[in-house]
Design an enzyme around this catalytic site. Structure first.
Site, PDB file in Angstrom:
ATOM      1  N   GLY A 176      16.505   4.152   5.037  1.00  0.00           N
ATOM      2  CA  GLY A 176      15.091   2.558   4.880  1.00  0.00           C
ATOM      3  C   GLY A 176      14.729   2.214   3.781  1.00  0.00           C
ATOM      4  O   GLY A 176      15.155   2.896   2.678  1.00  0.00           O
ATOM      5  N   ALA A 205      12.466   3.434   2.389  1.00  0.00           N
ATOM      6  CA  ALA A 205      11.620   4.897   0.756  1.00  0.00           C
ATOM      7  C   ALA A 205      13.516   5.914   1.090  1.00  0.00           C
ATOM      8  O   ALA A 205      12.952   5.900  -0.039  1.00  0.00           O
ATOM      9  CB  ALA A 205      10.785   5.876   2.258  1.00  0.00           C
ATOM     10  N   ARG A 259      -5.822  -6.070  10.678  1.00  0.00           N
ATOM     11  CA  ARG A 259      -5.710  -6.374  11.997  1.00  0.00           C
ATOM     12  C   ARG A 259      -5.890  -5.369  13.018  1.00  0.00           C
ATOM     13  O   ARG A 259      -6.222  -5.710  13.997  1.00  0.00           O
ATOM     14  CB  ARG A 259      -3.876  -4.724  12.018  1.00  0.00           C
ATOM     15  CG  ARG A 259      -3.222  -5.414  10.728  1.00  0.00           C
ATOM     16  CD  ARG A 259      -2.124  -5.356  10.173  1.00  0.00           C
ATOM     17  NE  ARG A 259      -1.155  -6.081  10.086  1.00  0.00           N
ATOM     18  CZ  ARG A 259       0.274  -6.115   8.988  1.00  0.00           C
ATOM     19  NH1 ARG A 259       0.884  -4.607   8.835  1.00  0.00           N
ATOM     20  NH2 ARG A 259       0.998  -6.452   8.779  1.00  0.00           N
ATOM     21  N   GLU A 319       6.807   5.829   5.824  1.00  0.00           N
ATOM     22  CA  GLU A 319       5.848   5.933   6.856  1.00  0.00           C
ATOM     23  C   GLU A 319       6.506   6.789   7.668  1.00  0.00           C
ATOM     24  O   GLU A 319       4.869   7.539   8.839  1.00  0.00           O
ATOM     25  CB  GLU A 319       6.166   4.813   8.204  1.00  0.00           C
ATOM     26  CG  GLU A 319       5.395   4.903   9.620  1.00  0.00           C
ATOM     27  CD  GLU A 319       5.976   3.259   9.627  1.00  0.00           C
ATOM     28  OE1 GLU A 319       6.692   2.469   9.717  1.00  0.00           O
ATOM     29  OE2 GLU A 319       4.867   3.441  11.363  1.00  0.00           O
ATOM     30  N   ARG A 357      -4.003  -0.079   7.861  1.00  0.00           N
ATOM     31  CA  ARG A 357      -2.896  -0.484   6.712  1.00  0.00           C
ATOM     32  C   ARG A 357      -3.029  -2.047   6.676  1.00  0.00           C
ATOM     33  O   ARG A 357      -3.333  -2.712   7.349  1.00  0.00           O
ATOM     34  CB  ARG A 357      -1.006   0.216   6.970  1.00  0.00           C
ATOM     35  CG  ARG A 357      -0.257  -0.604   5.899  1.00  0.00           C
ATOM     36  CD  ARG A 357       1.155   0.176   5.948  1.00  0.00           C
ATOM     37  NE  ARG A 357       1.358  -0.932   7.444  1.00  0.00           N
ATOM     38  CZ  ARG A 357       2.017  -2.021   7.620  1.00  0.00           C
ATOM     39  NH1 ARG A 357       1.909  -2.680   6.452  1.00  0.00           N
ATOM     40  NH2 ARG A 357       2.592  -2.449   8.264  1.00  0.00           N
TER      41      ARG A 357
END
Lengths: 657, 249, 228
Positions: free
Chosen positions: A41, A43, A329, A445, A455
């Protein structure tokens, strides 16, 4: 006590100092140093590309058929960077501060500051790679705002920012493949870490097509395998997203940090039935212009259009006037849950709230009419122009909503409900991103991350790329500089043999159960336990029950799971079984961690710890630490604490009122 | 609703493969196409049979992993939609649905509906990138790019690499895929230094992988879940001609 | 990339097909302009004079041979591409999209082209070979004028037979659909796809090359059949 190896000096000089003093590896030596990267991904791909560019011999593994499929691709909204292109008061410090505050003061200051420092470089790097970010007419980059901030610092590419960033990293990775610096192993799953003399020295991977187990040596192993939201079965994660790599590392001695920190994203498409296999996120950017409401009357079954303005409760604007619909969130999710639990939910399931674009369409329509010199436009024209503007900004999201629900969101307000989206917890890492196993790193992650207990939107992409492009290339050198004398260890070393045997035994055990229930059925049941008892709100009683239920479910799984086919072929059921087996262990640890943390912070809301107004109540005196759990055998974990010291961002009660 | 499914079953690369027919009952119109497959697979497992292998991951239409040829259409009947976003509303009770894997010699079937699309990665390796090492970038706003160019580059870059273009093309041509990447990078000033080699090398690799040539029927554009435009193929042709006629090596 | 490599790529070959196609388009235009003289009821004066000129001018003869080479090249490369395209999908779909995603004639270029090729062979054997190699009756239109071959009468004779007329009409239907797609497609192959010109290209491709020209050719045998 855990040592995070945070460099000395003032906060804003730590990274500079570190870079100036860390050990380097000369180019000739890099050629003989091998690095294994699991996951491709943001990272993993960015790390593989950057380390390949530096000259290390890199092997990159992904379970998908191509690195480009990694789930970073699904990130929609954007990526934060402290560029201050909008001249609206942004700075590295602001980004740092917003992130620490947004994370409810449970993140490590030094890491967050480093993240904010390199955020600008990420944008530069991506633009240089040809990432087509949105632009203004003058040709310069455009920004939008996101939850939890009061500046516009989010760079985006329509609703497909993650895709564009990942394809940028993927292309950089493929370039290194072409140059021979990186070898790719697609459709391979890492199933064990190989440790020799206490250091991570390789992995055992299964070729998912042939079922063959392979041994791979590396002087260092990087896990960039993403988060574990799929423990809830229903989440916005990809179907294949799993904790296996991180969990195998945990079982090999890497500590698992803050497993209970789960992010529940407020704007997802609600569950439509038992058949549901996953949930779909609607970008947080929708909260920029959409207004969230429920009817003021309980069990109001009128159509949304029939509910007059004064009978609507815009509860986020009511409760949090300063941030309104753009609260972080965790706050937005809990507020939605609170309304639905109180009986004000909408839709057939009553587990949804409205996200309404009518006001935005009208507002944009009027502005647009004004721009075109129409002074008293008809309502039809206003609507038409407004729809055009909204379509330009969010068209692809609206289309997606319509495909899934069959409803046209330009006409009817969208129904949304929170869903598991991201996990802030993960493998505990020090400042250098190294886990407690020397030579074993965790990025993106997969690590317990820079986001504390919550986050902020558009920060996951930032962290993944920061770790891969700008942090690990420095910090890994500091470790590998001492490894230049270590010759590549042949994979017939007893440690490799033993690890492979262990993996094989585990697979054989799974295949030999030949029970009666499918893997998915166990996964669903685990998900339900987790969602009900370790989801948006948690309490002691529920968590204790959950632990017992998970234990029982795990025992049943190992007695009664049915996996068709054989182990030496392409067998998706076997893959799933291995992953669910790991989730069944992780789920328990999440509950243990949630039980231990008798405070509310960020995404972790303990019902026992709230203010009179129902807001999350932190307990800094007792819980200002990272909980890092050491695996000690079945259901047994030892807690290690890393105290969090806040020198710059002094903890206060987080307020978005 | 109740449906009849005719699904391609193939044990592995070397197996001949054949269609098998399944009846599925009580399918809700709210389900996605893949959720319908989940239901069928769950049943097959309970009956002690092998479930159907198919590629899927994100299930939100962006990863490009899902790949089913449904009733003769790549990703099924809805335009601009991947298999995972296709919902059962598209069908009616009593329908017979035929599901096949992508068919192309460059995409060999691995099992059932799963194919190997490694050829796409190798095409990208041949030049689908801008050679800029980490840390070499100038400030992002130092390179202003006209909005229309940036938008066009984005529209091309939206390609998810699912291979529907190849599956839909009667020639199994990969031109839409290749042209999307070449276009994205050709439209941006950052892509300029490698402009000549990129088009030549990517096309050479595309040919080597055994994809067919483009006869401009437009089926790829019609089936592309991201609605990548044929103008990209024209741009690739231009880039290729320009490089072929001017590049000295 | 060397020229040999360049023209061996799939796009390189397509460029050759497109370029030869454009040349053949220009040919049909000229050819029709000449042939339309068959409709004059002037005892063949205009047409036969034109045919004699075309048959004796060395530059035109040179182009005529080039034309045949171009036809062969166009057909050979296109066939080669067609076969490699078929190899690219060894296992066919049980169900195909049919006309839902593309027009049938765009998918049948090889079929239309083959019809045309067969037609061209028949047509050449019929008239071109006769004109050049067979003993034809001659005619002279001016006193003391040099007698020229009376191809006009031959044509009129041939098309008294409805079978020939049908063959020619079928050939022209093939030409029509081949050009409706081919003309526009060649522009795309050369990268000429621009929103400001696509309408014009499409219009010319469909109406001039796809409809007017084939009808123009087809009208000749039909007219003769009913007017002899």
């Amino acid at each position: 006590m855990l040592d995070a190896k945070i460099p000395a000096g003032p906060l804003d000089k730590k990274w500079e100092n570190y870079k100036g003093h860390c050990k380097l590896v000369n180019p000739a030596n890099k050629r003989s140093l091998e690095v294994i990267i699991v996951g491709t991904g943001l990272a993993g791909a960015s790390a593989a590309a950057s380390l390949g560019e530096l000259g290390y011999k890199v092997k990159a593994f992904c379970f998908q058929d191509s690195p480009r499929r990694a789930h970073s691709i699904a990130a929609q909204g954007g990526i934060n960077a402290a560029k201050n292109y909008q001249n609206d008061g942004d700075s590295v410090y602001r980004l740092f501060y917003d992130t620490v505050k947004g994370g409810d003061y449970r993140a490590r200051e030094a890491n967050v500051h480093r993240l904010a420092e390199v955020s600008g470089n990420i944008i530069d790097q991506c633009v240089a790679q040809g990432v087509p970010f949105a632009r203004e007419y003058g040709g310069l980059l455009s920004n939008r705002s996101f939850g939890g901030t009061q500046v516009q610092r989010t760079f985006y590419a329509a609703g497909q920012t993650g895709q564009q960033l990942l394809l940028g990293a993927y292309s950089a990775l493929e370039r290194q493949v072409a140059l021979g610096n990186v070898t790719l192993y697609n459709r391979h799953e890492m199933l064990e870490i190989v440790k020799i003399d206490g250091k991570a020295r390789g992995i055992i991977a299964r070729d998912l097509i042939t079922g063959k187990l392979e041994r791979h040596f590396g002087h260092a192993v990087l896990l960039a395998s993403g988060g574990y939201g799929n423990v809830f079965f229903l989440s916005t994660n990809a179907m294949g997203s799993n904790v296996t790599a991180a969990w195998k590392a945990t079982r090999k001695g890497a500590f698992f940090g803050n497993p209970c920190y789960t992010q529940i994203h407020p704007t997802c498409i609600p569950v439509s039935g038992d058949h549901q296999s996953k949930l779909t996120l609607m970008s947080e950017s929708l909260r920029n212009d959409g207004r969230i409401w429920v009817p003021k009357k309980k069990d109001d079954n009128r159509k949304p259009a029939d509910i007059p303005e004064d009978e609507r409760d815009y509860y986020l604007e009511r409760r949090y006037p300063a941030f309104g619909n753009l609260v972080p969130r965790d706050v937005a999710s809990r507020a939605a849950k609170e309304r639905c639990d109180a009986g004000y939910g909408v839709g057939s399931s009553k587990q949804a709230v409205y996200l309404d674009y009518a006001a935005a369409i009208e507002r944009y329509g009027k502005i647009e009419a004004g721009k075109r010199g129409v002074h008293s436009p008809s309502p039809e024209l206003v609507r038409q122009l407004g729809v055009e503007v909204v379509a330009e900004k969010y068209g692809n999201l609206f289309e997606m909503y319509e495909k899934i629900t069959g409803e046209n969101p330009y006409e009817v307000p969208m129904r949304i409900y929170p869903a598991v989206h991201y996990t802030m917890g993960g493998l505990w890492v020090d400042y250098e991103l190294m886990t407690t196993v020397p030579g074993l790193y965790a990025l993106g992650e997969a690590n317990f991350s820079d986001h504390g207990a919550n986050r902020l939107g558009a920060s996951a992409l930032m962290q993944g790329l920061a770790d891969g492009y700008f942090v690990i290339p420095y910090t890994i050198g500091n470790y590998l500089a001492d490894e230049i004398r270590t010759k590549a260890i042949p994979t017939d070393h007893p440690a490799f043999v033993e690890a492979e045997q262990q993996v094989k035994a585990n697979i054989d055990r799974l295949m030999s159960i030949k029970g009666t229930k499918s893997v998915d059925s166990f996964h669903r049941r685990l998900g339900k336990i987790m969602w009900d008892k370790c989801g948006m709100a948690r309490n002691e009683k529920g968590l204790k029950e959950a632990i017992e239920e998970i234990k029982a479910l795990r025992a049943e799984f190992w007695k009664d799971v049915r996996i068709p086919g054989t182990a030496d072929e392409f067998n998706p059921e076997l893959e799933k079984a291995g992953r669910v087996a790991d989730f069944l262990e992780l789920g328990e640890l999440m509950c243990i961690d949630a039980l231990n943390r008798r405070e509310s912070c960020g995404g972790h809301f303990r019902e026992e710890s709230q203010t009179e107004e129902g807001e999350a109540l932190r307990d800094d005196a007792n819980f200002a630490y990272v909980a890092a759990w050491e695996y000690k055998g079945d259901s047994s974990y030892e807690l290690h604490k890393e105290p969090l010291i806040f020198e710059e961002a002094k903890p206060t009660q987080r307020s978005y009122k | 609703m109740n449906l009849t499914l005719k699904v391609w079953r193939q044990k592995n690369k070397n197996d001949q493969g054949r269609f098998e027919t399944y009846q599925v009952q009580d399918i809700s119109s709210e389900m996605s196409f893949l959720e319908m497959f989940d239901v069928l697979n769950e049943r097959l497992i309970n009956e002690g049979k092998e479930p159907i292998a198919f590629d899927h991951d994100c299930r939100e239409g962006i990863c490009g992993m899902c790949s089913m040829h449904i009733n003769g259409r790549a990703h099924g009947p809805w335009a601009g939609t991947t298999t995972c976003q296709l919902h059962m509303r598209a069908f009616k009770d009593g329908d017979t649905i035929t599901v096949e894997p992508w068919r192309a010699s460059a995409f060999p079937v691995l099992k059932d509906l799963t194919v190997d699309r490694g050829a796409f990665d190798r095409i990208i390796e041949a030049g689908g990138y801008i050679s800029v090492n980490t840390g070499n970038a100038v400030d992002a706003n130092a390179i202003p790019i006209p909005k229309d160019k940036a938008d066009a580059a984005f529209a091309a870059a939206a390609c998810i690499g699912c291979g529907a273009c190849v599956a839909a093309c009667k020639n199994s041509s990969a031109m839409l895929f290749v042209s999307a990447k070449v276009s994205q990078l050709a439209l941006l000033p950052q892509g300029d230094p490698e402009r000549s080699t990129r088009a030549l090398n990517m096309v050479a690799q595309m040919d080597k992988e055994g994809f067919g040539s483009c006869t401009n029927t437009g089926a790829c554009e019609a089936e592309c879940p991201k609605e990548i435009s044929l103008t990209n193929i024209a741009r690739l042709n231009r880039e290729f001609i320009r490089s072929g006629f001017t590049y000295e090596k | 990339m060397k020229w040999s490599q360049f023209f061996n790529t799939s796009i390189g070959k397509k460029l050759l097909v497109g370029a030869t196609g454009f040349f053949l388009c220009s040919f049909v235009l000229v050819h029709l302009a000449g042939n339309i003289q068959l409709l004059y009821k002037d005892g063949g004066k205009a047409f036969n004079t034109y045919a004699a000129f075309m048959g004796h001018n060395s530059l035109i003869q040179f182009i005529a041979w080039g034309l045949k080479i171009v036809i062969v090249l166009h057909a050979l490369i296109a066939l080669q591409l067609t076969f490699s395209n078929r190899r690219a999908r060894p296992v066919k779909y049980a169900i195909s999209a049919g006309n839902q995603t593309s027009s049938w004639y765009s998918r049948q270029m090889a079929v239309m082209g083959s019809i045309l090729l067969v037609f061209i062979v028949i047509h050449l054997a019929d008239f071109w070979a006769k004109f050049h190699y067979a003993e034809l009756p001659t005619i002279s239109y001016e006193a003391n004028g040099e007698p020229i071959k009376d191809l006009y009468s031959i044509v009129w004779q041939v098309f008294e037979n409805p079978v020939w007329v049908i063959i020619y009409v079928i050939g022209m239907i093939g030409l029509s659909f081949h050009l409706i797609h081919g003309f526009k497609s060649a522009f795309q192959t050369f990268g000429l796809n621009h929103v400001k010109y696509n309408g014009l290209i499409s219009f010319v491709g469909v109406w001039l090359f796809g409809i007017l020209i084939p009808i123009g050719f087809a009208i000749i045998p039909v007219y003769i059949l009913f007017n002899h």
